[in-house]
Design a protein around this motif. Structure first.
Motif, PDB file in Angstrom:
ATOM      1  N   ALA A   1       0.832  -1.205   0.000  1.00 13.13           N
ATOM      2  CA  ALA A   1       0.000   0.000   0.000  1.00 13.13           C
ATOM      3  C   ALA A   1       0.866   1.255   0.000  1.00 13.13           C
ATOM      4  O   ALA A   1       0.551   2.245  -0.688  1.00 13.13           O
ATOM      5  N   ILE A   2       1.960   1.233   0.747  1.00 14.76           N
ATOM      6  CA  ILE A   2       2.862   2.381   0.800  1.00 14.76           C
ATOM      7  C   ILE A   2       3.539   2.570  -0.556  1.00 14.76           C
ATOM      8  O   ILE A   2       3.643   3.696  -1.070  1.00 14.76           O
ATOM      9  N   GLU A   3       3.987   1.472  -1.143  1.00 13.14           N
ATOM     10  CA  GLU A   3       4.663   1.570  -2.438  1.00 13.14           C
ATOM     11  C   GLU A   3       3.706   2.033  -3.530  1.00 13.14           C
ATOM     12  O   GLU A   3       4.105   2.790  -4.432  1.00 13.14           O
ATOM     13  N   ALA A   4       2.440   1.641  -3.428  1.00 11.61           N
ATOM     14  CA  ALA A   4       1.457   2.123  -4.395  1.00 11.61           C
ATOM     15  C   ALA A   4       1.263   3.633  -4.266  1.00 11.61           C
ATOM     16  O   ALA A   4       1.131   4.344  -5.270  1.00 11.61           O
ATOM     17  N   ALA A   5       1.253   4.134  -3.043  1.00 11.17           N
ATOM     18  CA  ALA A   5       1.102   5.574  -2.825  1.00 11.17           C
ATOM     19  C   ALA A   5       2.323   6.342  -3.328  1.00 11.17           C
ATOM     20  O   ALA A   5       2.191   7.439  -3.881  1.00 11.17           O
ATOM     21  N   LEU A   6       3.520   5.757  -3.133  1.00 12.15           N
ATOM     22  CA  LEU A   6       4.742   6.413  -3.593  1.00 12.15           C
ATOM     23  C   LEU A   6       4.916   6.333  -5.101  1.00 12.15           C
ATOM     24  O   LEU A   6       5.487   7.231  -5.717  1.00 12.15           O
ATOM     25  N   GLY A   7       4.481   5.226  -5.680  1.00 11.69           N
ATOM     26  CA  GLY A   7       4.711   4.998  -7.104  1.00 11.69           C
ATOM     27  C   GLY A   7       6.036   4.320  -7.388  1.00 11.69           C
ATOM     28  O   GLY A   7       6.442   4.195  -8.541  1.00 11.69           O
ATOM     29  N   TYR A   8       6.717   3.854  -6.353  1.00 10.88           N
ATOM     30  CA  TYR A   8       7.983   3.133  -6.515  1.00 10.88           C
ATOM     31  C   TYR A   8       8.231   2.300  -5.269  1.00 10.88           C
ATOM     32  O   TYR A   8       7.558   2.471  -4.245  1.00 10.88           O
ATOM     33  N   ASN A   9       9.216   1.384  -5.361  1.00 13.27           N
ATOM     34  CA  ASN A   9       9.498   0.477  -4.252  1.00 13.27           C
ATOM     35  C   ASN A   9      10.304   1.167  -3.159  1.00 13.27           C
ATOM     36  O   ASN A   9      11.140   2.030  -3.423  1.00 13.27           O
ATOM     37  N   LEU A  10      10.044   0.759  -1.938  1.00 19.34           N
ATOM     38  CA  LEU A  10      10.837   1.227  -0.814  1.00 19.34           C
ATOM     39  C   LEU A  10      12.231   0.612  -0.845  1.00 19.34           C
ATOM     40  O   LEU A  10      12.397  -0.540  -1.259  1.00 19.34           O
ATOM     41  N   ALA A  11      13.224   1.366  -0.405  1.00  9.93           N
ATOM     42  CA  ALA A  11      14.532   0.782  -0.152  1.00  9.93           C
ATOM     43  C   ALA A  11      14.442  -0.081   1.099  1.00  9.93           C
ATOM     44  O   ALA A  11      13.522   0.065   1.911  1.00  9.93           O
ATOM     45  N   LEU A  12      15.382  -1.006   1.267  1.00  9.12           N
ATOM     46  CA  LEU A  12      15.376  -1.932   2.394  1.00  9.12           C
ATOM     47  C   LEU A  12      16.601  -1.712   3.250  1.00  9.12           C
ATOM     48  O   LEU A  12      17.649  -1.278   2.772  1.00  9.12           O
ATOM     49  N   THR A  13      16.485  -2.027   4.527  1.00 12.76           N
ATOM     50  CA  THR A  13      17.612  -1.947   5.449  1.00 12.76           C
ATOM     51  C   THR A  13      17.671  -3.221   6.253  1.00 12.76           C
ATOM     52  O   THR A  13      16.669  -3.928   6.401  1.00 12.76           O
ATOM     53  N   GLY A  14      18.834  -3.537   6.808  1.00 12.37           N
ATOM     54  CA  GLY A  14      19.008  -4.778   7.554  1.00 12.37           C
ATOM     55  C   GLY A  14      18.836  -4.575   9.033  1.00 12.37           C
ATOM     56  O   GLY A  14      18.655  -3.463   9.522  1.00 12.37           O
ATOM     57  N   GLU A  15      18.888  -5.695   9.770  1.00  8.32           N
ATOM     58  CA  GLU A  15      18.827  -5.635  11.217  1.00  8.32           C
ATOM     59  C   GLU A  15      20.145  -5.064  11.750  1.00  8.32           C
ATOM     60  O   GLU A  15      21.176  -5.136  11.095  1.00  8.32           O
ATOM     61  N   THR A  16      20.105  -4.511  12.961  1.00  8.17           N
ATOM     62  CA  THR A  16      21.283  -3.865  13.502  1.00  8.17           C
ATOM     63  C   THR A  16      21.293  -3.936  15.011  1.00  8.17           C
ATOM     64  O   THR A  16      20.241  -4.009  15.643  1.00  8.17           O
ATOM     65  N   SER A  17      22.481  -3.925  15.596  1.00  8.38           N
ATOM     66  CA  SER A  17      22.593  -3.884  17.049  1.00  8.38           C
ATOM     67  C   SER A  17      22.496  -2.461  17.570  1.00  8.38           C
ATOM     68  O   SER A  17      22.390  -2.244  18.763  1.00  8.38           O
ATOM     69  N   ALA A  18      22.573  -1.470  16.674  1.00  9.85           N
ATOM     70  CA  ALA A  18      22.423  -0.062  17.055  1.00  9.85           C
ATOM     71  C   ALA A  18      21.266   0.516  16.257  1.00  9.85           C
ATOM     72  O   ALA A  18      21.447   1.085  15.190  1.00  9.85           O
ATOM     73  N   PRO A  19      20.027   0.344  16.725  1.00 10.17           N
ATOM     74  CA  PRO A  19      18.858   0.665  15.920  1.00 10.17           C
ATOM     75  C   PRO A  19      18.750   2.144  15.589  1.00 10.17           C
ATOM     76  O   PRO A  19      19.077   3.007  16.405  1.00 10.17           O
ATOM     77  N   SER A  20      18.277   2.433  14.370  1.00  9.13           N
ATOM     78  CA  SER A  20      17.947   3.803  13.994  1.00  9.13           C
ATOM     79  C   SER A  20      16.471   4.090  14.204  1.00  9.13           C
ATOM     80  O   SER A  20      16.023   5.214  14.019  1.00  9.13           O
ATOM     81  N   SER A  21      15.716   3.068  14.579  1.00  5.99           N
ATOM     82  CA  SER A  21      14.300   3.228  14.904  1.00  5.99           C
ATOM     83  C   SER A  21      13.901   2.080  15.817  1.00  5.99           C
ATOM     84  O   SER A  21      14.643   1.110  15.966  1.00  5.99           O
ATOM     85  N   PRO A  22      12.709   2.156  16.425  1.00  8.07           N
ATOM     86  CA  PRO A  22      12.235   1.012  17.204  1.00  8.07           C
ATOM     87  C   PRO A  22      12.046  -0.220  16.324  1.00  8.07           C
ATOM     88  O   PRO A  22      11.902  -0.125  15.107  1.00  8.07           O
ATOM     89  N   GLY A  23      12.046  -1.397  16.962  1.00  8.18           N
ATOM     90  CA  GLY A  23      11.674  -2.627  16.280  1.00  8.18           C
ATOM     91  C   GLY A  23      12.717  -3.222  15.375  1.00  8.18           C
ATOM     92  O   GLY A  23      12.396  -4.044  14.522  1.00  8.18           O
ATOM     93  N   GLN A  24      13.999  -2.839  15.538  1.00  7.85           N
ATOM     94  CA  GLN A  24      15.032  -3.367  14.646  1.00  7.85           C
ATOM     95  C   GLN A  24      15.946  -4.389  15.307  1.00  7.85           C
ATOM     96  O   GLN A  24      16.805  -4.947  14.634  1.00  7.85           O
ATOM     97  N   LEU A  25      15.785  -4.637  16.600  1.00  9.99           N
ATOM     98  CA  LEU A  25      16.632  -5.639  17.237  1.00  9.99           C
ATOM     99  C   LEU A  25      16.335  -7.023  16.670  1.00  9.99           C
ATOM    100  O   LEU A  25      15.183  -7.385  16.438  1.00  9.99           O
ATOM    101  N   ALA A  26      17.383  -7.808  16.454  1.00 13.04           N
ATOM    102  CA  ALA A  26      17.217  -9.100  15.791  1.00 13.04           C
ATOM    103  C   ALA A  26      16.384 -10.068  16.623  1.00 13.04           C
ATOM    104  O   ALA A  26      15.540 -10.795  16.097  1.00 13.04           O
ATOM    105  N   SER A  27      16.620 -10.123  17.935  1.00  9.65           N
ATOM    106  CA  SER A  27      15.874 -11.025  18.809  1.00  9.65           C
ATOM    107  C   SER A  27      14.814 -10.232  19.552  1.00  9.65           C
ATOM    108  O   SER A  27      15.125  -9.360  20.349  1.00  9.65           O
ATOM    109  N   HIS A  28      13.553 -10.544  19.274  1.00  9.25           N
ATOM    110  CA  HIS A  28      12.467  -9.732  19.810  1.00  9.25           C
ATOM    111  C   HIS A  28      11.183 -10.551  19.726  1.00  9.25           C
ATOM    112  O   HIS A  28      11.137 -11.575  19.061  1.00  9.25           O
TER     113      HIS A  28
END
Length: 315
Positions: free
Chosen positions: A203-230
């Motif tokens: 739905a987000i990509e349809a609104a943008l008209g293009y695909n989102l870039a992707l990011t990997g998991e990290t031990s130093a999160p840049s946002s909530p919800g990125q810790l590998a074990s959760h």
């Protein structure tokens, strides 16, 4: 932190005003949203935010999502470019969190952002949450209302069982409809998926008209919800199980015989709404080894699989 008297609030105006007063006094109050129950705190009060990290046992390098009542209110704290504003107008209120540049004059506690120059922010789509925000009159930082790393709560009973004695209050707002945390998108340098969630990526990509870039998991999160074990249940988790081994309990999906089935009809919306409650039930059963049926990796299935991979991660 385990000897507090945790007050139970109902959802009428008088009770929500009382809950807002607890927040204004630096207290911690859990409340329902359309995604999961959040553990709310005044996002501008560093002492209160520190208490929240302590109550959850959450690493202080893991930033928090701030809930706000409107786009206009959000603009007091973050800067929107045209693309971010278009996404907010399309999907707020709703299960979308945007990670945006923090305004230089923002009053948000640096503990909320973990010292980053960005803020994760959203407008919830839930009547109780919106009325609480209106009664409080400011930004509420609110991670999920559970001990860090454990299964997120989607029912009042989950919060009561997990957090009583640790927090000041809980608003009993029934069950959460979506049942998965919000989808998180970083807007700089390009729109990037940080966490799949309750708003399908398609739905987000349809609104943008293009695909989102992707990011990997990290031990130093840049946002909530990125810790590998959760999102971890007490038992070990084996994914994409097409058969059940001795000693395993099956968490099913589709037309399979299972002790708990997320959706026997293969409905991803139903499966998303019931995922965390199913993990709570497996905990209550004492399931030591959990096998999970394959789940399609599209739409809400992408977010379900994200949570299950984190639940299965070594810990």
């Amino acid at each position: 932190m385990n000897n507090l008297t945790t007050r139970i609030f109902v959802t009428d105006r008088t009770e929500l005003d009382k809950a807002a007063c607890v927040l204004a006094g630096g207290g911690l109050v859990a409340f329902p949203t359309e995604t999961v129950y959040g553990l709310g705190v005044d996002a501008c009060n560093s002492d209160a935010v520190a208490r929240l990290y302590l109550a959850k046992g959450r690493p202080s390098f893991n930033p928090l999502i701030v809930h706000i009542g409107s786009i206009e209110a959000a603009q007091q704290f973050v800067d929107f470019d045209d693309t971010a504003l278009a996404l907010a107008q399309a999907f707020w209120p709703g299960a979308l969190t945007l990670v945006l540049p923090l305004r230089h004059d923002s009053t948000i506690s640096p503990l909320v952002t973990a010292g980053l120059g960005t803020l994760a922010i959203r407008v919830p789509d839930h009547g109780v949450a919106n009325r609480l925000l209106a009664a409080f009159g400011g930004p509420i930082a609110a991670p999920s209302a559970n001990p860090s790393g454990q299964v997120s709560p989607t029912k009042f009973a989950h919060v009561r069982d997990l957090m009583s004695g640790r927090i000041d209050g809980v608003i009993d707002g029934g069950d959460c409809g979506v049942g998965l945390e919000s989808t998180i998108i970083a807007m700089k340098p390009v729109p990037t998926l940080l966490r799949a969630g309750g708003l399908p990526v398609e739905a987000i990509e349809a609104a943008l008209g293009y695909n989102l870039a992707l990011t990997g998991e990290t031990s130093a999160p840049s946002s909530p919800g990125q810790l590998a074990s959760h999102y971890a249940p007490k038992g070990t988790v084996r994914l994409n199980a097409r058969s059940v081994e001795t000693g395993e309990t099956l968490l099913g999906f589709g037309p399979v015989e299972a002790v708990i089935n997320l959706s026997s009809s293969g409905d991803l919306v139903q499966a998303a709404a019931g995922l965390f409650d199913a993990l709570h039930q497996l905990n209550a059963m004492g399931a030591a080894r959990i096998a999970v049926s394959p789940i399609p990796d599209h739409g809400l299935g992408r977010a379900i699989n994200d949570r299950l991979r984190r639940a299965a991660a070594p810990r």
